[in-house]
Design an enzyme around this catalytic site. Structure first.
Site, PDB file in Angstrom:
ATOM      1  N   HIS A 301       0.632  -0.819  -0.056  1.00  0.00           N
ATOM      2  CA  HIS A 301      -0.178  -0.303  -0.417  1.00  0.00           C
ATOM      3  C   HIS A 301       0.617   1.685   0.264  1.00  0.00           C
ATOM      4  O   HIS A 301       1.564   1.492   0.727  1.00  0.00           O
ATOM      5  CB  HIS A 301      -1.091   0.054   0.632  1.00  0.00           C
ATOM      6  CG  HIS A 301      -1.673  -1.485   1.509  1.00  0.00           C
ATOM      7  ND1 HIS A 301      -2.446  -2.015   2.387  1.00  0.00           N
ATOM      8  CD2 HIS A 301      -2.365  -2.221  -0.006  1.00  0.00           C
ATOM      9  CE1 HIS A 301      -3.161  -2.836   1.801  1.00  0.00           C
ATOM     10  NE2 HIS A 301      -2.875  -3.213   0.529  1.00  0.00           N
ATOM     11  N   ASP A 303      -0.018   3.970   0.375  1.00  0.00           N
ATOM     12  CA  ASP A 303      -0.267   5.771   0.560  1.00  0.00           C
ATOM     13  C   ASP A 303       0.535   6.133   2.150  1.00  0.00           C
ATOM     14  O   ASP A 303       0.505   7.229   2.787  1.00  0.00           O
ATOM     15  CB  ASP A 303      -1.408   5.611   0.908  1.00  0.00           C
ATOM     16  CG  ASP A 303      -2.289   4.446   1.413  1.00  0.00           C
ATOM     17  OD1 ASP A 303      -2.299   3.523   2.348  1.00  0.00           O
ATOM     18  OD2 ASP A 303      -3.779   4.554   1.748  1.00  0.00           O
ATOM     19  N   CYS A 405      -6.184   4.751   4.683  1.00  0.00           N
ATOM     20  CA  CYS A 405      -6.637   3.230   4.324  1.00  0.00           C
ATOM     21  C   CYS A 405      -8.094   3.410   4.895  1.00  0.00           C
ATOM     22  O   CYS A 405      -8.741   2.686   4.351  1.00  0.00           O
ATOM     23  CB  CYS A 405      -5.646   2.914   5.634  1.00  0.00           C
ATOM     24  SG  CYS A 405      -4.378   3.496   5.284  1.00  0.00           S
TER      25      CYS A 405
HETATM   26  N1  ARG Z   1       1.923  -0.887   4.475  1.00  0.00           N
HETATM   27  C1  ARG Z   1       1.735   0.507   5.183  1.00  0.00           C
HETATM   28  C2  ARG Z   1       3.315   0.757   6.360  1.00  0.00           C
HETATM   29  O1  ARG Z   1       3.067  -0.164   7.167  1.00  0.00           O
HETATM   30  C3  ARG Z   1       0.609   0.658   5.946  1.00  0.00           C
HETATM   31  C4  ARG Z   1      -0.506   1.067   4.456  1.00  0.00           C
HETATM   32  C5  ARG Z   1      -1.756   1.175   5.117  1.00  0.00           C
HETATM   33  N2  ARG Z   1      -2.273   1.186   4.037  1.00  0.00           N
HETATM   34  C6  ARG Z   1      -3.479   1.042   3.919  1.00  0.00           C
HETATM   35  N3  ARG Z   1      -4.388   1.613   2.455  1.00  0.00           N
HETATM   36  N4  ARG Z   1      -3.987  -0.390   4.745  1.00  0.00           N
HETATM   37  O2  ARG Z   1       3.460   1.699   6.536  1.00  0.00           O
END
Ligand code: ARG
Length: 421
Positions: A301, A303, A405
């Site tokens: 993800h 974002d 999210c």
């Molecule tokens: N994988 C990202 C992190 O650990 C979190 C992203 C969450 N985004 C989402 N759309 N669920 O920083």
């Protein structure tokens, strides 16, 4: 200086292709769109009569319409923490989570997240909905579903997870709402929570697409992947090797981020090149998909890594530098480095890093939803001339997401433009 190119109208292109069919289908299209509008509040059969006048849909009357991440927000889907379940501890979960939480997954996989924690998350999200409404945004919610029910397909067995993060599964591109195929077995049936809403949008004229559903058979996952160390993961990610294979297309919607005619995506643990290629062909020629990559051992993800918050304005995670950042600077974009997150070490984050601090939701170019506790991020916004609307969603964060999210923007007032020339 950022150059912006305005395009004709607000809806998706394909005008050329439409021209030929238009003569034949124009009348029918007119009836159908009229009927959809007139039945928006009921499910009655379409009242089609031969002599109704033609009344084409315009971008303005479509219930679904968003071109970027920052135009004035009119309607949003906010996820639900209710009944959230921990996914069974399969290979794709192991590769996407931090080792310190593996015992948690081993213990709770297939069962609900700790109940008192979920209860707090539920009330935080209620408060977030109230604040959004207070800011003039229409809030819609997915159905509450029992995610603990076990399901079996010809290829696998699993229990579900949640409908907490609509961003992961739904993306709006112009007047079209696209359901992502997903890549985790625990998320295979997640779309069901959103179907009542999506059917309503469809009846009212939205274009609705579900991307090809993967089988999620064993071949989609590199079974050896999680056995490696974090250093190995770094190397593998840099080489473009992830826990998902290229057996079939898969992607989560949250790996894509929109800036008008340009959409940016990363190859991640849940989005493979075939999935990206499917989106590229689906959205061409109106939209251009750009593949970005980051120094991130665990991409999932985009974002909390590269969050576009305005026309030519992006928050770029300093722990995960973007390998193509020069491209943005050349295009005149302002690249902002957000401050270190303030979330304490002892607060559980079962499914993400602390960088949810930069996972903000723009209500328009000058208003942003930020966590009450992230005071340094608020200061950063202040220096950018952006007003922070504060809500605390710390317990909701534990389920893996921040404001971006937890939401899917269904409608933002604006037109399709190019910001990346
Ligand atoms: N994988 C990202 C992190 O650990 C979190 C992203 C969450 N985004 C989402 N759309 N669920 O920083």
């Amino acid at each position: 200086m950022l150059r912006v190119r305005c395009l004709r109208g607000g809806s998706r292109g394909a005008e050329a292709a439409h021209l030929i069919g238009a003569m034949v289908s124009r009348v029918v299209t007119g009836w159908v769109s009229r009927a959809f509008r007139s039945t928006s509040s009921s499910t009655a059969a379409l009242p089609l009569t031969a002599d109704e006048p033609v009344n084409e849909h315009t971008a303005e009357d479509c219930p679904v319409c968003a071109h970027n991440e920052w135009d004035p927000l009119e309607e949003v889907i906010v996820g639900r923490a209710e009944n959230a379940c921990v996914p069974p501890f399969t290979v794709e979960i192991k590769a996407n989570t931090y080792e310190k939480y593996w015992p948690f997954y081993q213990q709770h996989g297939g069962h609900t997240f700790p109940k008192d924690h979920v209860k707090k998350a539920v009330s935080e999200i209620e408060e977030m909905c109230n604040i959004l409404q207070h800011e003039g945004v229409t809030v819609r919610r997915p159905e509450p579903i029992d995610w603990s029910v076990e399901y079996k397909t010809p290829d696998f067995t699993s229990t579900g997870m949640y409908a907490a993060m609509p961003r992961d599964i739904l993306i709006v591109v112009g007047n079209e709402i696209i359901e992502a195929p997903m890549a985790w077995r625990a998320r295979f049936f997640e779309y069901r929570a959103y179907r009542p809403l999506i059917k309503e949008y469809f009846r009212r004229g939205a274009k609705w697409t579900t991307a090809p559903k993967p089988t999620m058979s064993d071949q989609l996952y590199d079974q050896e992947y999680p056995m490696r160390t974090v250093e190995d993961r770094h190397k593998l990610a840099a080489q473009g090797k992830f826990v998902t294979t290229e057996f079939e297309p898969c992607f989560d919607a949250a790996d894509f981020i929109r800036a008008g005619t340009d959409i940016f995506v990363q190859r991640s643990q849940v989005t493979n090149y075939m999935g990206i290629e499917w989106m590229r062909r689906h959205l061409a020629p109106t939209y251009k998909i750009h593949i970005l990559s980051f120094k991130d051992p665990n991409p999932m993800h985009i974002d909390a890594t590269f969050n576009i918050i305005g026309p030519g304005l992006v928050l770029s995670n300093p722990d995960r530098p973007c390998r193509q950042i020069e491209m943005f600077k050349k295009a005149g974009w302002t690249v902002v480095t957000p401050p270190t997150p303030l979330i304490p070490d002892n607060h559980p984050l079962w499914m993400s890093s602390k960088w949810l601090s930069m996972n903000v939701l723009m209500l328009d170019e000058k208003r942003v939803l930020v966590d009450t506790n992230e005071t340094s991020t608020q200061k950063m916004f202040e220096s950018l001339g952006i007003k922070s609307i504060k809500v605390s969603i710390r317990h909701a964060n534990s389920l893996g997401g921040g404001f971006h999210c937890w939401t899917t923007d269904v409608r933002r007032r604006g037109t399709l433009q190019s910001y990346f020339l």
